[in-house]
Design an enzyme around this catalytic site. Structure first.
Site, PDB file in Angstrom:
ATOM      1  N   ARG A  47      -5.043  31.126 -41.890  1.00 18.44           N
ATOM      2  CA  ARG A  47      -4.430  29.851 -41.501  1.00 18.44           C
ATOM      3  C   ARG A  47      -4.162  28.988 -42.730  1.00 18.44           C
ATOM      4  NH1 ARG A  47      -7.576  26.550 -36.935  1.00 18.44           N
ATOM      5  NH2 ARG A  47      -8.897  25.990 -38.707  1.00 18.44           N
ATOM      6  N   LYS A 100      -2.824  22.798 -41.149  1.00 17.48           N
ATOM      7  CA  LYS A 100      -3.978  21.923 -41.346  1.00 17.48           C
ATOM      8  C   LYS A 100      -3.797  21.160 -42.658  1.00 17.48           C
ATOM      9  CE  LYS A 100      -8.726  22.235 -39.851  1.00 17.48           C
ATOM     10  NZ  LYS A 100      -8.592  21.658 -38.504  1.00 17.48           N
ATOM     11  N   GLU A 120      -2.308  18.130 -27.928  1.00 19.75           N
ATOM     12  CA  GLU A 120      -3.723  18.232 -28.260  1.00 19.75           C
ATOM     13  C   GLU A 120      -4.255  16.851 -28.587  1.00 19.75           C
ATOM     14  OE1 GLU A 120      -4.867  20.085 -31.989  1.00 19.75           O
ATOM     15  OE2 GLU A 120      -2.807  20.107 -32.683  1.00 19.75           O
TER      16      GLU A 120
END
Ligand SMILES: *Cc1c(COP(=O)(O)O)cnc(C)c1O
Length: 341
Positions: free
Chosen positions: A82, A184, A220
């Site tokens: 990720r 992220k 989210e």
């Protein structure tokens, strides 16, 4: 190895300096060998890319002590890959995945005295991150980067059991179509601070963000993915290209299907159907699953049948199974648990 004499049961989620951290530098088109160092401070130029244009990405994972006394991490290979995706989106040189996993192990090993004992509920939180470090004044990617990992012990997320929280539908957006919501990056958090401070000031624990294009679909929260349970025990999670792909959520969906035999769906979840779900939870490394009891949409309340006292029964089973896998009471799928020592 002697453990540090820390009050494991009463730690918060805050930074504590530990003994060693890992540092690697990217310069002249390549990463150096990297090393564990003692100095927790970073000296950089006043014009460093990260300071001017926020070119930084990060990861978060945990190490913990299993029942049989091993120190383990959970699926660090997924954090590694990720972070590669995050780096590419911000035009940063990816840190090699095998080196990432190895560096995590080095940091945990070097700080083993800070890994909380089994049963304390506390864990060692591991923070890999990477940022542009050379001077950048014209807007462009940096040429030099630093990759670092530090670790800090953190307390149990829920002291005295997980109480369901109340969240509100936010008027702010977290992510735009074709933006950076799926990676992220620190910048996603910088711009969410006003929204969370506002939510807290209004008496809510978290924000539910809707898709910014139509404001009809659930995305989210600021730092956790949603799972919902239908009245006939299906586990549903929103599918969207602007959601951060939570490793906890992906693991929970696997556990639901393969360990608990539940039907699972990853699909568009319209806000209009939220009132029909039986249970709701937030998934992320910090809390694993944080139960949601109530969603408030501009004064209109949606109260889940699971109530405000405890997790819903399916959420509880998912939580127990996943934490059981992490703590070593339940056999893990191949490759999920990496034993450090
Ligand atoms: C990190 C993060 C999550 C949770 O991901 P995990 O891999 O489960 O810790 C969810 N949403 C956002 C926006 C995040 O940054």
């Amino acid at each position: 190895m002697e453990k540090k004499n820390l009050d494991w049961e009463n730690m918060g989620f805050s930074y504590m300096q530990t003994d060693k951290r890992y540092v690697a530098n990217y310069k002249d088109g390549k990463w150096d060998d990297g090393a564990l160092i003692d100095d927790a401070n970073i000296v950089m130029n006043e014009c460093a890319g990260v300071l001017q244009y926020s070119q930084s990405v990060f990861e978060g994972l945990k190490a913990y002590t299993t029942e049989d006394g091993h120190i383990v991490t959970f699926r660090p290979d997924l954090n590694a890959s990720r972070m590669v995706d995050s780096a590419k989106r911000l035009e940063m040189p990816p840190f090699p995945e095998d080196r990432f996993v190895d560096a995590v192990a080095q940091v945990v090993k070097a700080n083993a005295a800070y890994v909380p004992p089994y049963g304390s509920g506390a864990t060692l939180y591991i923070r890999p991150y990477m940022f542009g470090i050379n001077p950048v004044i014209g807007v462009k990617p940096a040429d030099e980067y630093q990759f670092r990992i530090f670790a800090t012990p953190v307390g149990p997320y829920f002291k005295g059991g997980a109480k369901p929280i109340t969240i509100c539908v936010s008027d702010f957006d977290r992510a735009a179509p074709h933006g950076t919501g799926h990676i992220k990056a620190g910048l996603n958090y910088a711009m969410s601070l006003h929204a969370i401070v506002t939510a807290h000031a209004n008496g809510f624990d978290e924000n539910m963000y809707l898709d910014s294009a139509t404001r009809t679909k659930v995305e989210e929260t600021g730092g956790a993915n949603f799972i919902f349970v239908t009245k006939d025990n299906k586990v549903v999670t929103p599918h969207s290209s602007t959601i951060l792909p939570s490793i906890t959520r992906r693991s929970i969906m696997y556990v639901a299907e393969h360990y608990l035999g539940l039907e699972v769906e990853e699909r568009d979840v319209y806000f209009d159907e939220v009132k029909d779900f039986a249970e709701c939870g937030l998934c992320g490394t910090a809390a694993v699953i944080s139960p949601v009891g109530k969603v408030v949409d501009h004064g209109k309340e949606i109260c889940f049948p699971s109530g405000m006292e405890k997790m819903g029964p399916v959420t509880q089973k998912l939580y127990d199974t996943l934490t059981g896998i992490q703590m070593g009471h339940i056999e893990a799928p191949e490759g999920w648990i990496k034993v450090i020592e």
